[in-house]
Enzyme design. Structure first.
Site, PDB file in Angstrom:
ATOM      1  N   HIS A 247       0.833  -1.214   0.000  1.00 15.69           N
ATOM      2  CA  HIS A 247       0.000   0.000   0.000  1.00 15.69           C
ATOM      3  C   HIS A 247       0.864   1.259   0.000  1.00 15.69           C
ATOM      4  CE1 HIS A 247      -3.044  -2.994   1.349  1.00 15.69           C
ATOM      5  NE2 HIS A 247      -3.786  -2.288   0.521  1.00 15.69           N
ATOM      6  N   ASN A 248       1.666   1.397  -1.016  1.00 10.68           N
ATOM      7  CA  ASN A 248       2.624   2.508  -1.084  1.00 10.68           C
ATOM      8  C   ASN A 248       2.257   3.474  -2.223  1.00 10.68           C
ATOM      9  OD1 ASN A 248       3.416   1.116  -3.444  1.00 10.68           O
ATOM     10  ND2 ASN A 248       4.777  -0.179  -2.235  1.00 10.68           N
ATOM     11  N   PHE A 249       3.169   4.403  -2.511  1.00 10.47           N
ATOM     12  CA  PHE A 249       2.880   5.428  -3.521  1.00 10.47           C
ATOM     13  C   PHE A 249       2.658   4.813  -4.910  1.00 10.47           C
ATOM     14  CE2 PHE A 249       4.471   8.888  -6.416  1.00 10.47           C
ATOM     15  CZ  PHE A 249       3.374   9.720  -6.256  1.00 10.47           C
ATOM     16  N   HIS A 287      -6.597   7.497  -1.752  1.00  3.39           N
ATOM     17  CA  HIS A 287      -7.386   6.455  -1.086  1.00  3.39           C
ATOM     18  C   HIS A 287      -6.644   5.591  -0.064  1.00  3.39           C
ATOM     19  CE1 HIS A 287      -5.542   3.497  -3.691  1.00  3.39           C
ATOM     20  NE2 HIS A 287      -6.134   2.565  -2.970  1.00  3.39           N
ATOM     21  N   ASP A 288      -5.310   5.560  -0.083  1.00  2.92           N
ATOM     22  CA  ASP A 288      -4.588   4.742   0.911  1.00  2.92           C
ATOM     23  C   ASP A 288      -3.539   5.563   1.666  1.00  2.92           C
ATOM     24  OD1 ASP A 288      -5.643   2.173   1.056  1.00  2.92           O
ATOM     25  OD2 ASP A 288      -4.690   1.548  -0.815  1.00  2.92           O
ATOM     26  N   ASP A 397      -9.112  -0.199  -7.386  1.00  2.70           N
ATOM     27  CA  ASP A 397      -8.311  -0.575  -6.224  1.00  2.70           C
ATOM     28  C   ASP A 397      -7.819  -2.019  -6.302  1.00  2.70           C
ATOM     29  OD1 ASP A 397      -7.057  -0.185  -3.818  1.00  2.70           O
ATOM     30  OD2 ASP A 397      -8.850  -0.419  -2.588  1.00  2.70           O
ATOM     31  N   GLN A 448      -4.930 -16.284  -4.995  1.00  3.77           N
ATOM     32  CA  GLN A 448      -5.548 -15.580  -6.116  1.00  3.77           C
ATOM     33  C   GLN A 448      -6.793 -16.232  -6.683  1.00  3.77           C
ATOM     34  OE1 GLN A 448      -4.366 -12.915  -5.221  1.00  3.77           O
ATOM     35  NE2 GLN A 448      -4.467 -12.063  -7.270  1.00  3.77           N
TER      36      GLN A 448
HETATM   37 ZN   LIG Z   1      -5.733   0.578  -2.277  1.00  8.33          ZN
END
Ligand SMILES: [Zn+2]
Length: 535
Positions: A247-249, A287-288, A397, A448
């Protein structure tokens, strides 16, 4: 009461300290801190004339001006590794050496000499100091010590969570240098497609690409966004995404880029107004924000500050949103500063709704709402548009699997890394372990196949019902990914069976003839075709 007089130098200047022998250790430290004009978070190092570090405590050996100690200050603004390097030694290796030494001495002398004890104590206390300083340095060097530093922050455990100032400045400089350069038409078109490969671009370039999205959707002109304000906004967004595996840039960019692609592919510009489009792109960007790498279940179970603040209701999403508006509160990074009050109100409401919609525990609720309005979907209906916007951010997302395999697969490795980090932490802290994050239970394909079948495809298919053109762009690649991971899962299963069979064979060779009858009774229960020799 007896007083002690200690002579020492700070940067070559002679100083002396006087204290009572029974005063608290903290008072003695404060005394030395004052003499060195050191801040509350700085580390003080006191050396004896032999050059050894000694404890600053009331039990300091009194000395004379001729045998004075030397005081040094280490600024707190660095992390343990840097500090340790700056101090010229590696604490963990020193600790190991001491342990080895202690063992040898124990064998030879039968007891641990006091000098080894003393050294161990020094290493321990020094390590403790380094860790506490490290904690403070990212909390904010200038935070008032009296105000709750005893209370660990919810992010304490993540030492390198936040980007350093140096790291940010470097990227910011690069971004500003590049931001005036013209991005080629080829890249601008490529940016509109779900096949875009994020791994080819570094963070400063990603910021330029985000700038292109705001420009090419005509937001700059429509909302009178000044270039410097957009740049400052994007920089602050970059700064507030953390150094975590998933959940990074770069994840922020991928989600925004997919949203951007969807806007173009579905020709939304002709169906919705520019305020809605601005909400959609900006909510994707934000959003994160400040994600810590541990999901809501962890926040709630570990009773973190976020869970407390938001009463266990989507703690992360509420936080991402609050950080977004923290950035937008500052005039220099408020890209909405030239909007009317009504427009701003609508945008704020829209962004909050969309970011909160990314909480996966609300997945079915939102999908069902969308399904119920689909047969009569109407772009002029505000409620319908609102649900569609939530669906679009949700799709973006979790859209990695809609990307080419060479782009998507590394993302899965990042995600599993973050999941495993969380389950390891849960085990360590005695919290309930999130099953789909458990490294003992989950592997790449198994993580998955179920997700694609039961979460991703049903969502994507509903969106494609509204926009049939999306079928080829996002559904086909997801089906391919499902086939790929199903095959991988089967292969792993076969491998497991072969391994189990060979282990069984080895075991049965070890057993004596006497156990044969019990083996027979086992095979008796199996249907004919599954008996080992029934071909
Ligand atoms: Zn996200």
């Amino acid at each position: 009461m007896a007083a002690k007089l200690i002579y020492f130098t700070v940067n070559g200047t002679p100083e002396q300290a006087e204290f009572l022998v029974d005063c608290p250790a903290e008072d003695v430290k404060d005394l030395f801190r004052c003499a060195a004009e050191a801040g509350p978070h700085d580390i003080l190092k006191l050396y004896n004339p032999k050059g050894n570090i000694i404890n600053i405590s009331p039990s300091l050996e009194p000395n004379s001006p001729n045998s004075c100690y030397k005081l040094e200050v280490v600024a707190a603004d660095s992390n343990t590794a840097e500090l340790a390097v700056a101090l010229g030694f590696d604490l963990s290796s020193m600790d190991k050496r001491l342990q080895g030494l202690e063992k040898n001495i124990l064998i030879e002398a039968g007891e641990t000499p006091a000098v080894v004890y003393e050294m161990k104590k020094q290493v321990d206390s020094f390590q403790e100091k380094l860790e506490s300083v490290e904690h403070l340095s990212w909390l904010g060097l200038f935070k008032d010590l009296s105000e709750g530093t005893h209370k660990p922050s919810p992010f304490y455990h993540k030492r390198t969570l936040h980007k350093t100032r140096k790291e940010c400045e470097h990227v910011r400089e690069k971004f500003l240098q590049m931001s005036s350069l013209e991005v080629s038409e080829g890249v601008r078109q490529y940016l509109k497609t779900p096949t875009f490969d994020n791994w080819q671009w570094e963070d400063a370039e990603i910021m330029v690409l985000l700038q292109v999205m705001y420009t090419d959707l005509d937001f700059i002109a429509a909302f009178n966004i000044e270039p410097e304000v957009l740049q400052q906004f994007l920089f602050q967004v970059y700064r507030r995404y953390n150094n975590i595996p998933f959940h990074n840039f770069k994840h922020c960019f991928c989600v925004t880029q997919m949203m951007y692609g969807l806007i173009w592919l579905t020709d939304l510009k002709t169906k919705m107004d520019s305020v809605d489009l601005l909400i959609m792109l900006t909510c994707a960007v934000c959003h994160d924000l400040d994600h810590t790498g541990y999901n809501n279940a962890y926040q709630i179970n570990a009773r973190t500050e976020l869970a407390l603040r938001y009463n266990d209701i989507s703690p992360l999403e509420n936080h991402h949103c609050a950080v977004a508006f923290e950035i937008l509160e500052k005039t220099e990074s408020n890209i909405f500063r030239n909007l009317s009050m009504d427009q701003y109100k609508r945008i704020r409401e829209g962004i909050i709704k969309c970011i909160l919609a990314t909480d996966m525990t609300r997945h079915n609720e939102i999908l069902n709402r969308f399904k119920s309005i689909l047969p009569s979907f109407d772009f002029t209906n505000k409620d319908h548009r609102e649900v569609l916007m939530m669906i679009l951010i949700k799709v973006s997302d979790i859209s990695n699997e809609a990307r080419p395999m060479e782009v998507a697969e590394p993302w899965l490795d990042c995600l599993l890394q973050e999941f495993y980090n969380q389950s390891d932490k849960e085990k360590l802290e005695g919290l309930p372990v999130t099953p789909f994050m458990d490294r003992d239970k989950v592997n790449k394909p198994s993580s998955q196949t179920g997700f694609i079948r039961f979460v991703l495809l049903p969502l994507f298919i509903e969106l494609a019902n509204l926009f049939p053109c999306l079928e080829q762009h996002i559904i086909d690649p997801v089906r391919k990914a499902l086939d790929y991971y199903t095959e991988m899962e089967k292969a792993l299963e076969r491998e497991k069976q072969i391994r189990a069979q060979s282990e069984n064979a080895a075991k049965s060779q070890e057993t004596t003839v006497g156990t044969q009858s019990s083996a027979d009774s086992h095979t008796e229960a199996l249907p004919e075709a599954s008996k080992p020799d029934a071909q």
